[in-house]
Structures are given as structure tokens and as C-alpha cells.
Design a protein around this motif. Sequence first.
Motif: not given
Length: 496
Positions: A29-52
Motif C-alpha cells: 500500500a505504501d507504494s500506491i502513490p508512487n505508482a500513480y504519481l506519473p499519472a498526476s504529473v502527466l495529467g495535471d502537471g503537479d505532484l499531488a492527488f485530489s479526491p476527484f
Amino acid sequence: MKAARAAAGIFAGALALYLSNLSLVPLAADSIPNAYLPASVLGDGDLAFSPFEAPGMFLWTAQDLSGETAQVDVQHWDQTAPSERKSYADLYAERRLEFSGWKYYIVPTVRSRAATGEPLFVGAFGPVPGLMALPLVALARVFGLRLWDQPPMVAVAKLTAATLVAGSVALIYLTAIAFIPARRALLLAVAYGAGTCVWATSSQALWQQTVEIFFLALGIFFLVRVPNSAWRGALAGLALSAAAACRPTAALVAALVAAWLALSDRRAFAAFAIAALPLLAGVLAYNQYYFGSPFDFGQLAAGVRIAQYKTGSPELWQTPLWVGAAGLLASPSRGLFVYSPFLGLAVLGAWLAWRDERYRPLRVLTLAVPALWLPAFAWFDWWGGWTFGYRPIVDSAPLLAVLCVPALACVLERPLWRAGLAVALAWSIFVQVLGAFAYSPWGWDARLVDAAGGERASIDLPAYRHRLWSFSDWQIGYLITHFAQARAERAQPAVY
């Protein structure tokens, strides 16, 4: 060139080994944000996640038609709610689905998303591990990868992790041949790559330790193999500062190496300090931007919350050192010398490094290993939660492997000692096979004790923590005697 070809072969063999279980299950579970961070970078251009953006990282409460509420797992908005013909997006629009919090592996920030006003959260373990997967995700996207789709994102994260750990195996070989013959260096690389928890744990998911291990191995390689003083210091400073950016405790290793160079080679020290500054500044800037202070770290903020749940106290450094040391070095279900007993060679190697001038470059490692261990010994959950083996100190494995170098000749030239090493290494590799092919966190770590009531003997609960010290109910024994069952448990979907 011969050494480079051998290292390339070692890398390829290690990579094949780490991918051999064909597992894409997100066991960590600890690795889940690491697995999805590239999606946030490429999708929203940031290093963060939001509920939506990433509903699966958050907690949600749904209301059924009778008005009853229950917590639900929302992995994506098109997902159909149980006992409904509507998606969770529809329930949210009808105000029957409400945000109720966030999962432990992310932490709130002081930022919000401008377009939606949503609060932003970041991974508790920093951005660097996730950014290491960015090149592969970007490449896969060209070939049709859909961001946020779990199987392909987890697959790319697993491939990134396996590649980095395989790289560390090759680096151990290249470091060792500076002191010992190539065949013995190959033996050491195989022992490290297949006989430590870098296989069953670090190579299987994109943990913060996964990336840290690669950079620690790279830093050691530069310290030993680069002849030019300035280049040695600069390259080691860059590598070890990258390790520290992955996991803050590696900063202790970087500080020790810097102090060592300050006493032995001031030119190398100056280059080390200059090269380490950019990444240090980057980490502090990240903390300032997302947390409002350069000295606030997500892992510490998340730790307080988890410590309160697991121990009843928010104190992070509450474990007596002797308890943590005994647990992570010798306990049946977490002990480094139980899972990888061949690493006992490092104790002899550390002693020999101080007696033989040939191994002078390795002496700093004898100080660096305790520097990595002590914070883990004192941490509130020294056992590392639901995991396989000695994950909290697995980042010391490359350092310990290199410290085995001075002892190899001494052991291999004595028949009885050589036989003992063979047995220890065979056991170490066997244990890693169990972990790589049969371990799942909902198996031994949270063994079901009451099927009717759903009660689990979770080691995170004080009532069951004694299991960590039991040889009658231990993780390795469970995987041996329940191998088929453990394999089936591994295939079960996880909800974090």
C-alpha cells in the motif's frame, strides 16, 4: 569491457528473476502513490492527488435507498455501486456519496486545485520514487497506456522497481571486483540479488527504499571506483543526496560520507557538498510548497496518525533500541539474520576492513549501516506493518553486501566455513523464493482466526504482536506449511 559485459549480464539475469513471478498485485500500500504519481504529473502537471482525480486513495461513505450509510471503496467514478444500477459518479451527483477522509499513505497539504477547489494531498513518502517511473509511463502512454488504469500503472511501477534493484545488483558486482576476483564478485552479486529481501520486497513494488537502494549502491560504487578526487566526491554526493531525497534516514549516510571525506580528502568533500545541494534544495522547496515549511515531511505527519492507531501514542520514536534491534536483526518473522543469514559475513568483513589497509574505502560503510539501523530500531512500528521480512532495514542490504567483500576470501578458503556459507546462502535464497511467489500481506501478517466473525490476528494490533517473536507461528514457517493457501491468498484482490 569484460567487466561491463559481465555487469550487463548480471543486470539482465536479476531483472528476469524479479519479473519471474509475473505478479502485478499491488502488495504494498505504501507504494500506491508512487505508482500513480506519473499519472498526476502527466495529467495535471503537479505532484499531488485530489479526491476527484484519484478516488481510490480516499475514504467515501455511501447512502443506500433506505438511508443506511456504509463506507465504500471507490476505485474509479464509472464503478457501479453494490446493490445499485448507478455509478459512484451518479451517487455523488445525488449527494448519496460523501468524502470522509484519506488513506494513510497520503497526507493533506496547504494547496488546493485551482480548477475545482479540491484540497490536494501528496504521497506520504515523497515524490522521488514515483518520479523514477515517469519515463516508462510517458513511453507507455505513447503506445496507448491510459493514465489511472490500475493494471498497467502497477505493471510499469513493478518494472521500474525491478529495473532499479537489478541495477543495484550489477553495481554491487562492479564495486566488489575492485577488491576480489570476478568469480567471487559474481557469487556476492548473486547472494545479494537472490538472497536478500531486495528480491521479495524491494523489486516487487515501487517503495521509497527501492529507489533509495539503487542510489545507495550507486554512491558506494562511485566512492570505490572513481579515481579522480573531485569527480568521486561530486558523483557520490549526487547519488547519496538522491538516496536521501527518497528516504530521509539516508541523509545520515550522506552526512557520514561527507564527514569522512572532510577528514580524508577535502577536494572530494567540497565536490560532494556542492553536488548534494541541488537535490537538498529541491526537497526543501517541495516541503515549503506543499506543507508551508521546508522542514515538514509527509512521512512524519503520516507517522503520527499511524502511531496513534497502532500504539495508542502519537510518539514516533517510542521503541526501546534493544527491542527494535532484537526484532529487526533476530526475531523469527522480521530478523535480517533469520531471512538472510549469509549477511553475517558483513560483521566479519567490517572487522577486517579496519585491520587491512586494502579495504580502507569500505570503513565508512561500517558507520553507515548503524546510521540506517538506529532510526528503524526506534521507530514506533519497528516491524514495518504488514510486510515480508526486514523491510524497514532492507536499504542496508547493499552496504552489508559490500562489507562481505573482506570476509569472502577468509571464509571460502576454509572448507568448514565454506560449507556453512553454502547452507546459509541456500536458506537465504529459499526464503526469498517463498516471499516472491507466495507472500501476501493478508496471509500470515493478518491471519484469519475467526472466519465467522472476520477476526484477524493482525500483528499491528497489540494483542497479536507477540507473534513476531514466535517460532511456532512465524512468517517463514507459515509460507512453507501453507504454500498453496498462501499462493491463493496472494491472488485475492486487495483494498487499501
